[in-house]
Structure formats: C-alpha cells, structure tokens
Design an enzyme around this catalytic site. Structure first.
Site, PDB file in Angstrom:
ATOM      1  CB  CYS A 243      11.071  -3.164  32.655  1.00  0.00           C
ATOM      2  SG  CYS A 243      11.412  -4.222  34.018  1.00  0.00           S
TER       3      CYS A 243
HETATM    4  N1  SAJ Z   1       6.607   6.316  34.305  1.00  0.00           N
HETATM    5  C1  SAJ Z   1       6.126   7.496  33.759  1.00  0.00           C
HETATM    6  N2  SAJ Z   1       4.796   7.621  33.514  1.00  0.00           N
HETATM    7  C2  SAJ Z   1       3.933   6.591  33.777  1.00  0.00           C
HETATM    8  C3  SAJ Z   1       4.437   5.394  34.331  1.00  0.00           C
HETATM    9  C4  SAJ Z   1       5.778   5.272  34.591  1.00  0.00           C
HETATM   10  O1  SAJ Z   1       6.880   8.441  33.498  1.00  0.00           O
HETATM   11  O2  SAJ Z   1       2.731   6.764  33.553  1.00  0.00           O
HETATM   12  C5  SAJ Z   1       8.046   6.188  34.551  1.00  0.00           C
HETATM   13  C6  SAJ Z   1       8.384   5.915  36.001  1.00  0.00           C
HETATM   14  O3  SAJ Z   1       8.583   7.109  36.708  1.00  0.00           O
HETATM   15  C7  SAJ Z   1       9.694   5.120  35.879  1.00  0.00           C
HETATM   16  C8  SAJ Z   1       9.527   4.371  34.566  1.00  0.00           C
HETATM   17  O4  SAJ Z   1       8.500   5.061  33.836  1.00  0.00           O
HETATM   18  O5  SAJ Z   1      10.797   5.983  35.784  1.00  0.00           O
HETATM   19  C9  SAJ Z   1       9.131   2.916  34.738  1.00  0.00           C
HETATM   20  O6  SAJ Z   1       8.063   2.908  35.640  1.00  0.00           O
HETATM   21  P1  SAJ Z   1       7.151   1.577  35.824  1.00  0.00           P
HETATM   22  O7  SAJ Z   1       6.018   1.971  36.704  1.00  0.00           O
HETATM   23  O8  SAJ Z   1       6.843   0.996  34.521  1.00  0.00           O
HETATM   24  O9  SAJ Z   1       8.061   0.643  36.705  1.00  0.00           O
HETATM   25  P2  SAJ Z   1       8.959  -0.593  36.338  1.00  0.00           P
HETATM   26  O10 SAJ Z   1      10.117  -0.244  35.521  1.00  0.00           O
HETATM   27  O11 SAJ Z   1       9.198  -1.267  37.640  1.00  0.00           O
HETATM   28  O12 SAJ Z   1       8.021  -1.486  35.431  1.00  0.00           O
HETATM   29  C10 SAJ Z   1       7.463  -2.633  35.957  1.00  0.00           C
HETATM   30  C11 SAJ Z   1       7.217  -3.500  34.768  1.00  0.00           C
HETATM   31  N3  SAJ Z   1       6.935  -4.828  35.190  1.00  0.00           N
HETATM   32  C12 SAJ Z   1       7.516  -5.826  34.514  1.00  0.00           C
HETATM   33  O13 SAJ Z   1       8.264  -5.648  33.585  1.00  0.00           O
HETATM   34  C13 SAJ Z   1       7.214  -7.180  34.981  1.00  0.00           C
HETATM   35  C14 SAJ Z   1       6.053  -2.973  33.961  1.00  0.00           C
HETATM   36  O14 SAJ Z   1       5.672  -3.962  32.980  1.00  0.00           O
HETATM   37  C15 SAJ Z   1       4.868  -2.670  34.807  1.00  0.00           C
HETATM   38  O15 SAJ Z   1       3.847  -2.127  33.986  1.00  0.00           O
HETATM   39  C16 SAJ Z   1       5.283  -1.637  35.841  1.00  0.00           C
HETATM   40  O16 SAJ Z   1       6.282  -2.263  36.660  1.00  0.00           O
HETATM   41  C17 SAJ Z   1       4.109  -1.203  36.686  1.00  0.00           C
HETATM   42  O17 SAJ Z   1       2.956  -1.283  36.186  1.00  0.00           O
HETATM   43  O18 SAJ Z   1       4.366  -0.702  37.768  1.00  0.00           O
END
Ligand code: SAJ
Length: 407
Positions: A243
């Site tokens: 995403c």
């Molecule tokens: N990450 C960081 N710093 C942060 C947050 C995340 O480096 O502050 C990294 C994580 O380690 C990972 C990547 O970014 O490698 C993505 O992390 P994520 O928490 O965004 O997880 P995803 O990819 O599962 O994103 C989903 C998304 N949901 C949808 O698309 C419906 C995102 O919109 C959500 O915000 C996210 O989950 C969430 O909040 O957990």
C-alpha cells in the site's frame, strides 16, 4: 416463497476479498468467491471457484484484486484489467460492479468501464459501476472489514445508491457518499500518500537529528503531547507493504499524464526508498570504528516481513538491506519467525551465532525479547535497530554499539 437472496460474486480472495465474502455471507447474501489460485479456494467456508461463469447470475460483482507496480514503479493494472475482462461476458443489465482495489482517479472511467463495455456488449449505465476503496489493515485486531468506515462513489446516482445500500447492509460503520468515482478513487490514494509523506518526513528528521545528537523518537513523543494538529509517525529502516510505498505511484503516474508533476510526493517516496541503504551505511560506519570492513563480515538480519507479527514480504525493506549488505561483500544470515527464509536458521540463537553484527529490520514481538546478554554471549558488538524497538540504554550499558534510526 422465501425472497431470493441477492447474489454477490467476490473476485479475488486475498486479505481484502475473503473477509468481505465471509461478511456478506453472514449478512445473508448468497456469495460466490472467485480466485485464479486453486490453492486459495480449497477448504474455504464459502462457495469458491476459479470459473468466472459462476458469476452469471450475480446481482453484485466486487473486484478485490491486487494493484501492484512494476520494477520501474509504473502502475500494473493487469490484475484489474483481467478481472474486468473475465466478468464481462456474464454481466447482465442492472448488475452492479464494484471495484475495491486501490487505484488512481480515472481508472474506473478510463480502464474498467471501457473493458467491461467491450466484452459485455453493455454500456456503462446499463450495468452499474461504483468504487469503494478497501481499507483492510493486516494484523489490526481493532478495525476489521465489518467496522471500518468506508467511502463510495458511482458512475451515476443509481450506481452510487445500489453500492451504498449494499455496504450499509453489511457494515456497522458509516459509509460516506462521494460525488464521483474519481473522488472515491482519490480518497484512498490520498490516505496512503499522506502516510507515506509523513513517514518520509520523520525518516529525514532521523538522518538530520542523528548528526545533531538528538533522539528523534523522543522528540516525536514530545510533539505527540500536543493534543491537536500533530500525528505521530516513526522513522525506520524502510517502508514496505503493498500500500504505502506503492499507492502514491498510481497518482504520480496519472497526474503526470495529465500535466502535473508531483515533485514533493515523488521526493517523499525516494526518501523512504533510501532508508535500507542508509541503515546499511550505519552498520558500515560502526564496523569501520572497530577496524572491520563490510567485506568479510557476517551480519544477522532479524526480520524479513515488512510489518511486525505478520508474514508478508511485499516491498519489504529487509530485502533491500540484504541486497546492500551482499553488494558490500558481507555474508548474511536472515531469520524471521513468520517466514521460511534461510532454512539453516531455525531460531534466534542460530541467527546470532558467529556473526559480527545484527540489523533488526522488523519489530516482530519475538525480537523484542532480544537482550544485550544474548549479543554479549555471541561476542556481537554492534546492533542496528531498524525499528527503534529495543531498549537503547540497556545495550549501551552492556558495552554494545547500539544505533537506531535517528536515535
Ligand atoms: N512505517 C514506518 N513508520 C511509521 C509507520 C509505518 O516506517 O510510522 C512502515 C512500516 O514499518 C511498514 C510500512 O511503513 O514497513 C507500512 O506500514 P503500515 O503500518 O502503513 O502498514 P500497511 O502497509 O499494512 O498499511 C495499511 C494501510 N491500510 C490500507 O491501505 C487499508 C494503511 O492505510 C494504514 O494506515 C496502515 O495499514 C495502518 O495504519 O496500519
């Protein structure tokens, strides 16, 4: 005569389509799941097949297929295009097609509608078309398919209304009607681009503050005491998943084709994409301080998945970290309790044996148990904490060179 159940066909039974299909069935719909992967449709609790002819008497067809990017980061619409081509021959007048896959504005009108028209012989409007972007959050046990608020937009009022009625019948949450398909498509891209640029901001801060001797995590926690107009994001060794690092490129590409260059959004993506090499450069610096070279060193990489406590390698920063380590001549031992990686390494002890340094790439709960003693026992003097998830002071007090991302 009992009322005939509305039939819903869900195309794509992955982490988005399967929960949706199961929920629709529980809510009283006659559901058929379609997936091109026979493995996925085995022992499912719903009727599932790879035969699209089974969608012939559906009232609603919901497309939940992946929207990846190619290596050059250009959008790969082929899964969406193939799904549209496969459902079209069985579509009938008045049937609703909903796209849930994350796409840039314009995809429904410029890609989905023309393909379905071509292969169904119906004009859009004769079949209904709506977009309701998925918001599934893997590993989240608070927000799930049944209670996450959604937005919906349609080709015309009838499309929007029919989609709205369906989603409000299965969700306990609010469903907001957008004014158009493009607005609904734009909502999801904006949500995930927002997250991407905010992570890029703290990743840049981390690199700057590490030169200033400031712990960026403490600063972010300090800023979080502001009860309004601040939203904490945290630096790390990279941004993975299907995403956050991917979705912005759908907007960048479409905007460019329509005469606008997203300089800021593009730069944010680049900042995040450079974090794996930045992480490896931290290790190189620490090895050098100890008179060692990357070449000839052995490094344990803890974590392969892009996110904690799940098994998902898509766009994982760990993959890039390993690539950079090997390019620098280091030998790598990778271990992830959720992923079958290096078959010789069965547990954390195996991973820590006979290595010069450790890079923690994923903050799985198992790695939060890592103690300084475990490193001292293996005579490991360097740890790069790529997710800032370990107690920095404990490792430093044990005489270990602990380096976080910005701390
Ligand atoms: N990450 C960081 N710093 C942060 C947050 C995340 O480096 O502050 C990294 C994580 O380690 C990972 C990547 O970014 O490698 C993505 O992390 P994520 O928490 O965004 O997880 P995803 O990819 O599962 O994103 C989903 C998304 N949901 C949808 O698309 C419906 C995102 O919109 C959500 O915000 C996210 O989950 C969430 O909040 O957990």
């Amino acid at each position: 005569m009992p009322k005939k159940k509305t039939k819903v066909a869900v195309i794509g039974l992955g982490y988005v389509g399967l929960p949706l299909a199961l929920l629709a069935e529980v809510k009283g719909y006659d559901v058929i799941g379609i997936d091109n992967n026979p493995q996925k449709i085995k022992n499912l609790k719903i009727k599932a097949t790879s035969d699209f002819a089974e969608t012939k008497d559906a009232d609603i067809v919901i497309i939940c297929v992946p929207t990846p990017v190619y290596k050059n980061r250009n959008p790969d619409y082929s899964p969406v295009k193939n799904a549209c081509k496969s459902i079209a021959p069985y579509l009938k007048k008045g049937e609703l097609v909903v796209l849930e896959s994350t796409v840039n504005p314009g995809v429904c009108e410029e890609i989905v509608a023309p393909i379905i028209e071509k292969y169904s012989g119906l004009l859009v409007g004769e079949f209904l078309l709506a977009h309701c972007p998925e918001r599934i959050n893997p590993g989240d046990d608070k927000w799930d398919v049944s209670n996450i608020p959604r937005v919906v937009g349609g080709w015309n009022r009838q499309s929007t209304q029919k989609a709205y009625e369906f989603y409000t019948s299965i969700l306990s949450s609010h469903v907001k009607i957008m004014n158009s398909l493009k607005e609904a498509e734009a909502v999801k891209i904006v949500e995930n681009s927002f997250r991407n640029i905010n992570i890029a901001f703290v990743n840049e801060l981390a690199q700057s503050f590490s030169k200033l001797g400031i712990d960026v995590v403490n600063v972010i926690d300090g800023a979080s005491t502001k009860p309004f107009a601040f939203m904490a994001h945290y630096p790390g060794c990279g941004v993975g998943g299907h995403c956050i690092p991917v979705d912005p490129y759908y907007l960048i590409d479409y905007a460019k084709k329509n005469g606008y260059t997203h300089r800021f959004l593009s730069l944010a993506c680049k900042v995040n994409e450079e974090m794996p090499s930045y992480t490896v450069s931290l290790l190189k610096r620490e090895l050098k301080k100890q008179g060692k070279k990357m070449k000839g060193s052995t490094v344990a990489v803890l974590g392969l998945s892009y996110k904690a406590n799940i098994a998902d390698l898509r766009e994982s920063p760990a993959e890039d970290i390993i690539k950079h380590l090997k390019k620098g001549g280091a030998a790598v031992k990778s271990y992830d309790p959720y992923v079958d990686g290096d078959s010789k390494i069965k547990n954390l002890d195996d991973a820590l044996e006979s290595v010069d340094a450790v890079i923690l790439a994923t903050n799985h709960k198992e790695f939060l148990e890592l103690t300084p003693e475990m490193l001292v026992k293996n005579n490991i003097k360097i740890i790069i904490d790529g997710r800032n998830c370990l107690p920095k002071k404990d490792f430093i007090n044990a005489g270990i060179e602990y380096v976080g991302i910005g701390r």
